[in-house]
Design a protein around this motif. Structure first.
Motif, PDB file in Angstrom:
ATOM      1  N   SER A 103       7.005  16.949  34.141  1.00  0.00           N
ATOM      2  CA  SER A 103       7.290  17.344  32.756  1.00  0.00           C
ATOM      3  C   SER A 103       7.469  18.851  32.617  1.00  0.00           C
ATOM      4  O   SER A 103       8.026  19.325  31.629  1.00  0.00           O
ATOM      5  CB  SER A 103       6.181  16.862  31.816  1.00  0.00           C
ATOM      6  OG  SER A 103       5.025  17.665  31.939  1.00  0.00           O
ATOM      7  N   LYS A 104       6.997  19.607  33.626  1.00  0.00           N
ATOM      8  CA  LYS A 104       7.111  21.065  33.597  1.00  0.00           C
ATOM      9  C   LYS A 104       8.310  21.567  34.399  1.00  0.00           C
ATOM     10  O   LYS A 104       8.465  22.762  34.615  1.00  0.00           O
ATOM     11  CB  LYS A 104       5.830  21.711  34.135  1.00  0.00           C
ATOM     12  CG  LYS A 104       4.590  21.353  33.353  1.00  0.00           C
ATOM     13  CD  LYS A 104       4.666  21.851  31.928  1.00  0.00           C
ATOM     14  CE  LYS A 104       3.380  21.532  31.186  1.00  0.00           C
ATOM     15  NZ  LYS A 104       3.387  21.978  29.808  1.00  0.00           N
ATOM     16  N   GLY A 105       9.162  20.645  34.846  1.00  0.00           N
ATOM     17  CA  GLY A 105      10.408  21.047  35.502  1.00  0.00           C
ATOM     18  C   GLY A 105      10.304  21.328  36.985  1.00  0.00           C
ATOM     19  O   GLY A 105      11.152  22.031  37.537  1.00  0.00           O
ATOM     20  N   VAL A 106       9.317  20.771  37.645  1.00  0.00           N
ATOM     21  CA  VAL A 106       9.169  20.977  39.080  1.00  0.00           C
ATOM     22  C   VAL A 106      10.385  20.419  39.826  1.00  0.00           C
ATOM     23  O   VAL A 106      11.003  19.447  39.391  1.00  0.00           O
ATOM     24  CB  VAL A 106       7.862  20.325  39.593  1.00  0.00           C
ATOM     25  CG1 VAL A 106       7.926  18.817  39.555  1.00  0.00           C
ATOM     26  CG2 VAL A 106       7.516  20.801  40.977  1.00  0.00           C
ATOM     27  N   ASP A 107      10.736  21.057  40.926  1.00  0.00           N
ATOM     28  CA  ASP A 107      11.857  20.610  41.755  1.00  0.00           C
ATOM     29  C   ASP A 107      11.402  19.420  42.596  1.00  0.00           C
ATOM     30  O   ASP A 107      10.655  19.571  43.554  1.00  0.00           O
ATOM     31  CB  ASP A 107      12.330  21.751  42.660  1.00  0.00           C
ATOM     32  CG  ASP A 107      13.494  21.373  43.559  1.00  0.00           C
ATOM     33  OD1 ASP A 107      13.956  20.207  43.515  1.00  0.00           O
ATOM     34  OD2 ASP A 107      13.943  22.248  44.324  1.00  0.00           O
ATOM     35  N   VAL A 108      11.857  18.242  42.248  1.00  0.00           N
ATOM     36  CA  VAL A 108      11.429  17.005  42.903  1.00  0.00           C
ATOM     37  C   VAL A 108      11.912  16.925  44.352  1.00  0.00           C
ATOM     38  O   VAL A 108      11.345  16.189  45.156  1.00  0.00           O
ATOM     39  CB  VAL A 108      11.871  15.780  42.076  1.00  0.00           C
ATOM     40  CG1 VAL A 108      13.364  15.552  42.174  1.00  0.00           C
ATOM     41  CG2 VAL A 108      11.118  14.528  42.486  1.00  0.00           C
TER      42      VAL A 108
END
Length: 122
Positions: A103-108
Protein backbone atom coordinates in the motif's frame (compact mmCIF):
# COMPACT_ATOMS: atom_id res chain seq x y z
CA UNK A 1 19.24 7.17 30.62
CA UNK A 2 22.02 5.94 28.34
CA UNK A 3 21.32 8.65 25.77
CA UNK A 4 21.32 11.32 28.47
CA UNK A 5 24.77 10.10 29.52
CA UNK A 6 26.17 10.54 26.00
CA UNK A 7 25.52 7.20 24.30
CA UNK A 8 25.79 7.64 20.51
CA UNK A 9 22.32 7.07 19.06
CA UNK A 10 23.66 6.01 15.64
CA UNK A 11 26.51 3.79 16.84
CA UNK A 12 27.07 0.75 14.60
CA UNK A 13 27.96 -2.72 15.79
CA UNK A 14 26.66 -5.75 17.53
CA UNK A 15 24.39 -8.43 16.18
CA UNK A 16 21.67 -6.13 14.84
CA UNK A 17 23.69 -3.14 13.58
CA UNK A 18 22.13 -0.17 15.40
CA UNK A 19 19.95 0.46 18.42
CA UNK A 20 17.13 1.48 16.07
CA UNK A 21 17.41 -1.82 14.17
CA UNK A 22 17.40 -3.76 17.43
CA UNK A 23 14.32 -1.95 18.77
CA UNK A 24 12.54 -2.32 15.42
CA UNK A 25 13.35 -6.04 15.21
CA UNK A 26 11.70 -6.50 18.58
CA UNK A 27 8.73 -4.23 17.84
CA UNK A 28 9.54 -1.85 20.70
CA UNK A 29 7.58 1.14 19.42
CA UNK A 30 8.23 3.45 22.36
CA UNK A 31 11.96 2.81 22.11
CA UNK A 32 11.84 3.38 18.33
CA UNK A 33 10.03 6.70 18.91
CA UNK A 34 12.57 7.75 21.55
CA UNK A 35 15.56 6.87 19.37
CA UNK A 36 14.10 8.75 16.41
CA UNK A 37 13.37 11.80 18.60
CA UNK A 38 17.03 11.74 19.68
CA UNK A 39 18.30 11.79 16.10
CA UNK A 40 18.54 8.13 15.11
CA UNK A 41 18.98 7.79 11.34
CA UNK A 42 15.81 6.05 10.12
CA UNK A 43 17.64 4.83 7.01
CA UNK A 44 20.92 3.72 8.61
CA UNK A 45 22.27 0.51 7.11
CA UNK A 46 23.84 -2.25 9.14
CA UNK A 47 23.39 -5.69 10.56
CA UNK A 48 21.76 -8.72 8.96
CA UNK A 49 18.46 -6.96 8.23
CA UNK A 50 20.00 -3.97 6.49
CA UNK A 51 17.75 -1.31 8.04
CA UNK A 52 15.25 -0.76 10.83
CA UNK A 53 12.37 -1.06 8.35
CA UNK A 54 13.63 -4.42 7.14
CA UNK A 55 14.09 -5.62 10.73
CA UNK A 56 10.55 -4.58 11.70
CA UNK A 57 9.15 -6.17 8.54
CA UNK A 58 10.98 -9.43 9.23
CA UNK A 59 9.36 -9.47 12.67
CA UNK A 60 5.91 -8.57 11.34
CA UNK A 61 5.68 -5.52 13.60
CA UNK A 62 3.19 -3.47 11.61
CA UNK A 63 2.93 -0.57 14.05
CA UNK A 64 6.71 -0.21 13.96
CA UNK A 65 6.72 -0.45 10.16
CA UNK A 66 4.12 2.33 9.96
CA UNK A 67 6.07 4.48 12.43
CA UNK A 68 9.32 4.09 10.50
CA UNK A 69 7.63 4.86 7.18
CA UNK A 70 6.00 7.97 8.67
CA UNK A 71 9.48 9.14 9.70
CA UNK A 72 10.91 8.75 6.19
CA UNK A 73 12.18 5.18 6.04
CA UNK A 74 12.87 4.20 2.44
CA UNK A 75 10.26 1.61 1.49
CA UNK A 76 12.49 0.31 -1.32
CA UNK A 77 15.80 0.44 0.56
CA UNK A 78 18.12 -2.45 -0.21
CA UNK A 79 20.60 -4.14 2.09
CA UNK A 80 21.14 -6.98 4.49
CA UNK A 81 20.64 -10.63 3.80
CA UNK A 82 16.97 -10.30 2.86
CA UNK A 83 17.34 -7.50 0.30
CA UNK A 84 14.25 -5.39 1.03
CA UNK A 85 11.56 -5.01 3.67
CA UNK A 86 9.08 -6.71 1.33
CA UNK A 87 11.38 -9.70 0.91
CA UNK A 88 11.89 -9.96 4.68
CA UNK A 89 8.14 -9.85 5.38
CA UNK A 90 7.41 -12.29 2.57
CA UNK A 91 10.01 -14.76 3.82
CA UNK A 92 8.39 -14.88 7.24
CA UNK A 93 4.82 -15.04 5.89
CA UNK A 94 3.69 -11.77 7.44
CA UNK A 95 0.73 -11.13 5.14
CA UNK A 96 -0.43 -7.95 6.87
CA UNK A 97 3.06 -6.46 6.67
CA UNK A 98 3.27 -7.37 2.99
CA UNK A 99 -0.10 -5.67 2.41
CA UNK A 100 1.06 -2.59 4.32
CA UNK A 101 4.26 -2.31 2.29
CA UNK A 102 2.38 -2.82 -0.97
CA UNK A 103 0.00 0.00 0.00
CA UNK A 104 3.05 2.27 0.40
CA UNK A 105 4.26 1.68 -3.16
CA UNK A 106 7.03 -0.83 -2.57
CA UNK A 107 8.65 -2.28 -5.71
CA UNK A 108 7.23 -5.81 -5.85
CA UNK A 109 9.91 -6.91 -8.34
CA UNK A 110 12.97 -5.54 -6.56
CA UNK A 111 15.91 -7.94 -6.74
CA UNK A 112 18.51 -8.53 -4.09
CA UNK A 113 19.38 -10.35 -0.95
CA UNK A 114 19.55 -14.05 -0.30
CA UNK A 115 16.29 -14.92 -2.05
CA UNK A 116 16.29 -12.65 -5.10
CA UNK A 117 12.71 -11.35 -5.07
CA UNK A 118 9.80 -11.18 -2.63
CA UNK A 119 8.00 -13.91 -4.57
CA UNK A 120 11.01 -16.20 -4.28
CA UNK A 121 11.28 -15.43 -0.54
CA UNK A 122 7.60 -16.25 -0.06
Amino acid sequence: LLLSKGAEVNAQGGELGTALCAASYRGRDKTVELLLSKGADVNAQGGPYGSALQAASYGGHNKTVELLLSKGAGVNAQGGQYGTALQAASLEGHDKTVELLLSKGVDVNAQGGQYGTALQAA
